[in-house]
Design a protein around this motif. Structure first.
Motif, PDB file in Angstrom:
ATOM      1  N   ASP A  77      55.043  20.417  50.689  1.00 21.90           N
ATOM      2  CA  ASP A  77      55.889  21.050  51.770  1.00 21.90           C
ATOM      3  C   ASP A  77      55.653  22.414  51.847  1.00 21.90           C
ATOM      4  N   SER A  78      56.255  23.116  52.811  1.00 23.73           N
ATOM      5  CA  SER A  78      55.646  24.292  53.187  1.00 23.73           C
ATOM      6  C   SER A  78      56.176  25.413  52.226  1.00 23.73           C
ATOM      7  N   ASN A  79      57.639  25.298  51.636  1.00 29.72           N
ATOM      8  CA  ASN A  79      58.112  26.065  50.635  1.00 29.72           C
ATOM      9  C   ASN A  79      57.005  25.975  49.337  1.00 29.72           C
ATOM     10  N   SER A  80      56.774  24.945  48.988  1.00 27.63           N
ATOM     11  CA  SER A  80      55.853  24.804  47.621  1.00 27.63           C
ATOM     12  C   SER A  80      54.464  25.486  48.038  1.00 27.63           C
ATOM     13  N   THR A  81      53.868  25.226  49.224  1.00 26.18           N
ATOM     14  CA  THR A  81      52.842  25.948  49.551  1.00 26.18           C
ATOM     15  C   THR A  81      52.974  27.547  49.637  1.00 26.18           C
ATOM     16  N   THR A  82      53.836  28.106  50.149  1.00 26.55           N
ATOM     17  CA  THR A  82      54.165  29.627  50.149  1.00 26.55           C
ATOM     18  C   THR A  82      54.288  30.118  48.987  1.00 26.55           C
ATOM     19  N   PHE A  83      55.189  29.412  47.836  1.00 21.28           N
ATOM     20  CA  PHE A  83      55.270  29.728  46.619  1.00 21.28           C
ATOM     21  C   PHE A  83      53.975  29.582  45.770  1.00 21.28           C
ATOM     22  N   LEU A  84      52.946  28.613  46.062  1.00 17.61           N
ATOM     23  CA  LEU A  84      51.625  28.625  45.378  1.00 17.61           C
ATOM     24  C   LEU A  84      50.806  29.751  46.006  1.00 17.61           C
ATOM     25  N   VAL A  85      50.997  30.069  46.920  1.00 18.19           N
ATOM     26  CA  VAL A  85      50.167  31.234  47.590  1.00 18.19           C
ATOM     27  C   VAL A  85      50.666  32.593  46.982  1.00 18.19           C
ATOM     28  N   LEU A  86      51.992  32.874  47.084  1.00 17.74           N
ATOM     29  CA  LEU A  86      52.408  34.028  46.444  1.00 17.74           C
ATOM     30  C   LEU A  86      51.956  34.125  45.009  1.00 17.74           C
ATOM     31  N   PHE A  87      52.260  32.916  44.297  1.00 20.86           N
ATOM     32  CA  PHE A  87      52.037  32.957  42.843  1.00 20.86           C
ATOM     33  C   PHE A  87      50.350  33.220  42.656  1.00 20.86           C
ATOM     34  N   THR A  88      49.826  32.903  43.127  1.00 19.79           N
ATOM     35  CA  THR A  88      48.450  33.160  42.954  1.00 19.79           C
ATOM     36  C   THR A  88      47.934  34.711  43.401  1.00 19.79           C
ATOM     37  N   ILE A  89      48.701  35.094  44.544  1.00 18.38           N
ATOM     38  CA  ILE A  89      48.314  36.266  44.809  1.00 18.38           C
ATOM     39  C   ILE A  89      48.853  37.333  43.616  1.00 18.38           C
ATOM     40  N   SER A  90      50.128  37.063  43.253  1.00 18.61           N
ATOM     41  CA  SER A  90      50.726  37.951  42.223  1.00 18.61           C
ATOM     42  C   SER A  90      49.971  37.758  40.669  1.00 18.61           C
ATOM     43  N   LEU A  91      49.371  36.534  40.408  1.00 21.11           N
ATOM     44  CA  LEU A  91      48.597  36.502  39.296  1.00 21.11           C
ATOM     45  C   LEU A  91      47.384  37.117  39.533  1.00 21.11           C
ATOM     46  N   ILE A  92      46.703  37.222  40.673  1.00 15.09           N
ATOM     47  CA  ILE A  92      45.341  38.140  40.802  1.00 15.09           C
ATOM     48  C   ILE A  92      45.857  39.555  40.686  1.00 15.09           C
ATOM     49  N   ILE A  93      46.620  40.000  41.399  1.00 16.43           N
ATOM     50  CA  ILE A  93      47.067  41.544  41.133  1.00 16.43           C
ATOM     51  C   ILE A  93      47.489  41.740  39.605  1.00 16.43           C
ATOM     52  N   LEU A  94      48.024  40.797  39.162  1.00 16.12           N
ATOM     53  CA  LEU A  94      48.333  41.253  37.630  1.00 16.12           C
ATOM     54  C   LEU A  94      47.124  41.164  36.729  1.00 16.12           C
ATOM     55  N   ILE A  95      46.332  40.300  36.958  1.00 13.16           N
ATOM     56  CA  ILE A  95      45.102  40.435  36.159  1.00 13.16           C
ATOM     57  C   ILE A  95      44.176  41.694  36.754  1.00 13.16           C
ATOM     58  N   GLY A  96      44.254  42.200  37.851  1.00 12.02           N
ATOM     59  CA  GLY A  96      43.369  43.387  38.233  1.00 12.02           C
ATOM     60  C   GLY A  96      44.222  44.494  37.461  1.00 12.02           C
ATOM     61  N   ILE A  97      45.638  44.592  37.532  1.00 14.71           N
ATOM     62  CA  ILE A  97      46.185  45.726  36.816  1.00 14.71           C
ATOM     63  C   ILE A  97      45.732  45.725  35.277  1.00 14.71           C
ATOM     64  N   THR A  98      45.780  44.681  34.702  1.00 12.42           N
ATOM     65  CA  THR A  98      45.544  44.487  33.229  1.00 12.42           C
ATOM     66  C   THR A  98      44.033  45.193  32.976  1.00 12.42           C
ATOM     67  N   ILE A  99      43.153  44.731  33.900  1.00 14.94           N
ATOM     68  CA  ILE A  99      41.741  44.922  33.858  1.00 14.94           C
ATOM     69  C   ILE A  99      41.512  46.552  33.838  1.00 14.94           C
ATOM     70  N   VAL A 100      42.374  47.080  34.669  1.00 17.07           N
ATOM     71  CA  VAL A 100      42.201  48.471  35.032  1.00 17.07           C
ATOM     72  C   VAL A 100      42.908  49.365  33.796  1.00 17.07           C
ATOM     73  N   PHE A 101      43.916  48.882  33.249  1.00 17.59           N
ATOM     74  CA  PHE A 101      44.741  49.498  32.170  1.00 17.59           C
ATOM     75  C   PHE A 101      43.752  49.355  30.892  1.00 17.59           C
ATOM     76  N   ILE A 102      42.946  48.142  30.723  1.00 17.57           N
ATOM     77  CA  ILE A 102      42.117  48.063  29.562  1.00 17.57           C
ATOM     78  C   ILE A 102      40.932  49.129  29.598  1.00 17.57           C
ATOM     79  N   TYR A 103      40.636  49.140  30.963  1.00 13.35           N
ATOM     80  CA  TYR A 103      39.331  49.955  31.121  1.00 13.35           C
ATOM     81  C   TYR A 103      39.770  51.394  31.189  1.00 13.35           C
ATOM     82  N   GLN A 104      40.777  51.947  31.361  1.00 14.98           N
ATOM     83  CA  GLN A 104      41.331  53.160  31.263  1.00 14.98           C
ATOM     84  C   GLN A 104      41.411  53.679  29.784  1.00 14.98           C
ATOM     85  N   ASN A 105      42.077  52.747  29.109  1.00 18.79           N
ATOM     86  CA  ASN A 105      42.353  52.674  27.740  1.00 18.79           C
ATOM     87  C   ASN A 105      40.986  53.163  26.723  1.00 18.79           C
TER      88      ASN A 105
END
Length: 339
Positions: A272-300
């Motif tokens: 359904d549309s709600n599940s699809t929206t949740f899946l898209v948002l979750f994927t985007i959030s996961l990508i952003i979190l992974i990006g922040i983690t990579i930047v933090f590790i790099y700076q450290n």
């Protein structure tokens, strides 16, 4: 004496001329009687246009179309052996050319599953004869007639009629393309996952002959024939999560030169549309979190690396100063000893 001889010659001449005349009259009467018998005992009807409908818009095609002809025979006072449909040729031939022959043994006992057969009527000794032939190119505009074969080797002919023109088609170079939901189908292996029972079908048949293309769709023992329309929608039967829908696609040109494709349709699960929206948002959030983690590790890592470099430089400077002081002390001691 001369007059007697002249009279005798004239009499002989008259006798000689009378014999052919009598033979001609007898032959003419015999043929007239035979024709009379033909009209009375056997008759061939004309074309049944409602039955003999060509499958192609260009007319009858060699080896494709069947042609039905019917007639009527009266076997009263006739020992009939058979009734046939005969090709009438311009050249005289000792052997007749029959399309088919209906045998009469003690009246009509033929099988209606045969291509040519007879059927009884309400009238005694009168039967209907049916000739069902497959048209060939050499039969184009041919003249035919029905013939009654008698036991005394005599033949009684019906009226003559003409077969229609027959076209010979070259369908050796024929190609077909089938698309389902706008994707070309693999003719050797066709398995499709669909989310709806309604599918979109389009097809094309390329040929050197301008004839009408046909697509027969068989699903759940039900056949649908598409003619001329080369695209449309079709509803699959028995499509479910637990059962697949099997469909046969058969291409043809006027029912000739068939191409066969079998496809299996499997129903896929829809989200359904709600599940699809949740899946898209979750994927985007996961990508952003992974990006922040990579930047933090790099700076450290970068900060630690710079600190190590500074410490190393300080140590090198201190060690250098110590070595310099030691050298000065050694030099001073050496000078004192020399004094």
């Amino acid at each position: 004496m001369k007059q007697a001889m002249k009279k005798k010659n004239i009499t002989g001449l008259m006798r000689f001329s009378i014999c052919p005349t009598i033979y001609f009259v007898i032959y003419t009467l015999f043929r007239a009687c035979e024709k009379c018998d033909g009209e009375q005992y056997i008759f061939l009807y004309g074309n049944h246009s409602e039955v003999n409908k060509a499958k192609c818009e260009i007319g009858y095609v060699d080896g494709l179309d069947n042609y039905l002809m019917t007639g009527r025979v009266n076997i009263s006072n006739k020992n009939v052996l058979a009734v046939g449909l005969e090709l009438v040729t311009k050249e005289h031939s000792e052997t007749s050319s029959y399309y088919c022959v209906i045998r009469f043994v003690d009246e009509c006992h033929s099988d209606q599953t045969d291509s040519c057969y007879c059927v009884g009527t309400d009238e005694v000794n009168i039967f209907q004869v049916i000739f069902n032939i497959t048209l060939k190119h050499q039969d184009s505009n041919a003249t035919v007639r029905a013939v009654m074969l008698l036991s005394n080797h005599q033949e009684i002919y019906s009226n003559e009629t003409m077969l229609p023109p027959v076209t010979k088609l070259d369908l050796t170079n024929v190609s077909s393309v089938l698309k389902i939901n706008e994707k070309t189908v693999n003719k050797d292996f066709c398995i499709k996952i669909v989310y709806d029972s309604e599918i979109k079908i389009s097809y094309q048949i390329a040929s050197t002959q301008k004839v009408r293309p046909q697509l027969k769709i068989t699903n759940n023992n039900t056949s649908t024939i598409w003619t001329d329309n080369e695209e449309g929608t079709y509803n699959l039967a028995n499509l479910g999560f637990e059962s697949a829908s099997e469909v046969d696609f058969t291409f043809s040109l006027c029912g000739f030169n068939e191409k066969y494709v079998h496809c299996t349709f499997i129903k896929g699960e829809e989200s359904d549309s709600n599940s699809t929206t949740f899946l898209v948002l979750f994927t985007i959030s996961l990508i952003i979190l992974i990006g922040i983690t990579i930047v933090f590790i790099y700076q450290n890592c970068k900060s630690k690396h710079e600190k190590i470099l500074v410490t190393g430089m300080v140590l090198e400077t201190t060690e250098g100063q110590e070595f310099s002081d030691l050298d000065l002390k050694k030099t001073a001691a050496t000078q004192t000893d020399n004094l």
